[in-house]
Scaffold this active site. Structure first.
Site, short mmCIF file in Angstrom:
data_model
loop_
_atom_site.label_atom_id
_atom_site.label_comp_id
_atom_site.label_asym_id
_atom_site.label_seq_id
_atom_site.Cartn_x
_atom_site.Cartn_y
_atom_site.Cartn_z
N ALA A 83 4.40 3.11 7.87
CA ALA A 83 5.00 2.29 7.56
C ALA A 83 6.31 1.99 8.49
CB ALA A 83 5.30 3.31 5.89
N HIS B 262 22.54 28.36 13.21
CA HIS B 262 21.42 29.54 12.19
C HIS B 262 21.15 30.04 11.46
CE1 HIS B 262 18.45 32.82 13.07
NE2 HIS B 262 20.01 34.39 13.06
N THR C 246 1.32 -1.07 0.14
CA THR C 246 -0.36 -0.19 0.04
C THR C 246 0.32 1.60 0.17
OG1 THR C 246 -2.32 -1.25 1.09
CG2 THR C 246 -1.85 1.35 1.33
#
Length: 468
Positions: A322, A446, A41
């Site tokens: 999953a 940063h 799936t």
């Protein structure tokens, strides 16, 4: 008849990862898949195709709503070519499934195409698509047959106008009004795809909030953001009827006081969860017990009622994720090899791939209150970050829950840009039982979205956040 150390029934993320790990550990391994492509799936009609459509629709949404502000001018009208978008999605799926086939070949795993069913505890019949049958022998078997979309007893899924997530991934037109039954992960993700492309989207949810399994603060913030994007929500509503008349679908639901709401759309997506899939497995022939919910019963070692047969992923209890299935696949393989693996289910993260993304690991605030745990909260808004302002992704926050006495982090909940990736920092910290102060003393580059984690940790540590 071919004989194997391990046979895996199902080739989704849990199944194929289990097969690879078994092969790595020196076991002769076979994998059985009923469909012509591997990946289950997740790769075929779940995680991968939905993320492909989410990314494509995100690009379109940015072009329409944000490019001009960034100084990007596009002459003429920006248009959606849904057919091309769906085709790109399929190419991503095809490449990914081919990658799994490559891994099977690389690890010398025999692949059988057909429906695997137990003849007994050590023999599996494989019924192929051409009607022929083959039988193999397996000293150990791993059941990894996954799940299928659930529905409500009174709803007829016609796969044309009343659809599941499978059909929603390959529509030939953008709905005018998409009515979604279920305010969980799948419904919200696919709802956002089609909202961006121009659909009106209404979500009917039985619980009093969307993403009800996640921290209440995440639900509240995501509701606010999605409403701003144009979603309409009907929480606390029980659907009682879904009917179709030509191209019109009518959904009737009652609120908690019994007041009826009637929604008319051209498509209805039924997204009320998934059910374990054991059809055709013939589990009883191997002595494998199922519980009242149709799940395969397993013990703490993921062993079924028959000692040489194991089960993993969506077909057993727990979150249908999953990455949870992958961890269980490795766990079983290493157990069979005589190792002592371990899974901490509290540290399996959950993610919603809307934009902003939602991600969490550990306990929610509601769970800590219910358990009577004395905790403290540190929260930091994304709008206070330079990186968020630079990218115009200022919605959301990072919230850290820590033990009031020991400062150990008990849960991390975040909503904002790239949180699906950023939650790994939270998992790592909690795996090593970090305190909020530990995280607050780590240097974060940063400008980054990750600075919000440091700031939330500072906020949880004597309210020391620097940038609010």
């Amino acid at each position: 008849m071919s004989s194997y150390d391990v046979a895996v029934i199902g080739s989704g993320p849990g199944g194929y990862v289990a097969a690879i790990r078994c092969a790595q550990l020196g076991m002769k391994t076979a994998i059985i898949e009923k469909y012509s492509t591997l990946g289950g799936t997740c790769l075929n009609v779940g995680c991968i195709p939905s993320k492909a459509l989410l990314d494509s629709s995100h690009h379109y949404d940015d072009a329409v709503r944000h490019f001009e502000e960034h100084g990007i001018e596009i002459p003429g009208e920006v248009k959606v070519n849904l057919e091309k978008m769906i085709n790109r999605k399929q190419s991503v799926v095809d490449q990914t499934c081919s990658g799994v086939k490559f891994l099977m070949d690389k690890n010398k795993i025999d692949v059988y195409e057909g429906v695997g069913s137990f003849a007994d505890s050590t023999h599996i019949n494989i019924k192929k698509t051409d009607g022929s049958e083959e039988k193999i022998e397996a000293r150990n078997t791993i059941i990894a047959t996954g799940s299928k979309p659930s529905t409500l007893p009174f709803i007829e899924i016609d796969k044309e106008r009343v659809i599941t997530s499978t059909e929603a991934l390959k529509l030939k037109e953008v709905p005018k009004h998409l009515v979604i039954i279920g305010g969980g992960v799948i419904g919200l993700e696919l709802g956002q795809v089609y909202k961006r492309l121009g659909a009106e989207v209404s979500v009917v949810e039985f619980m009093d909030r969307i993403i009800p399994g996640m921290d209440g603060a995440l639900s509240k913030e995501l509701t606010k953001v999605l409403k701003k994007q144009g979603f309409k929500f009907y929480t606390g509503h029980k659907v009682k009827e879904v009917t179709r008349d030509g191209k019109k679908v009518t959904v009737k639901a009652d609120d908690k006081k019994g007041k009826e709401v009637v929604l008319e759309g051209d498509y209805c997506l039924v997204s009320v969860g998934r059910r374990p899939y054991t059809d055709g497995l013939n589990a009883e022939a191997a002595g494998v017990k199922l519980n009242e919910r149709g799940q395969v019963e397993v013990n703490d070692h993921l062993q079924t009622s028959t000692s040489n047969i194991y089960a993993i992923g969506d077909v057993i209890k727990g979150a249908m994720l999953a990455h949870k299935a992958e961890e269980e696949g490795v766990f079983v393989a290493e157990t069979l090899a005589g190792q002592k693996p371990h899974i901490d289910y509290n540290l399996i993260p959950g993610v919603v791939y809307t934009w902003p993304e939602v991600a969490a690991v550990g306990k929610t605030e509601e769970q800590l209150k219910e358990a009577g745990v004395d905790y403290k909260v540190g929260q930091f808004p994304m709008r206070a970050l330079g990186r968020s302002r630079a990218s115009m992704d200022t919605d959301g926050f990072v919230k850290i829950l820590a033990d009031a006495a020991t400062d150990e982090v008990l849960g991390i909940h975040m909503i904002g840009a790239r949180m699906a990736d950023l939650i790994a920092e939270g998992v790592t910290a909690m795996e090593y039982r970090a305190s909020a102060e530990d995280i607050s003393r780590m240097s974060h580059a940063h400008p980054t979205y990750a600075e919000a984690v440091k700031e939330a940790a500072l906020a949880a540590t004597d309210n020391r956040a620097l940038h609010v």
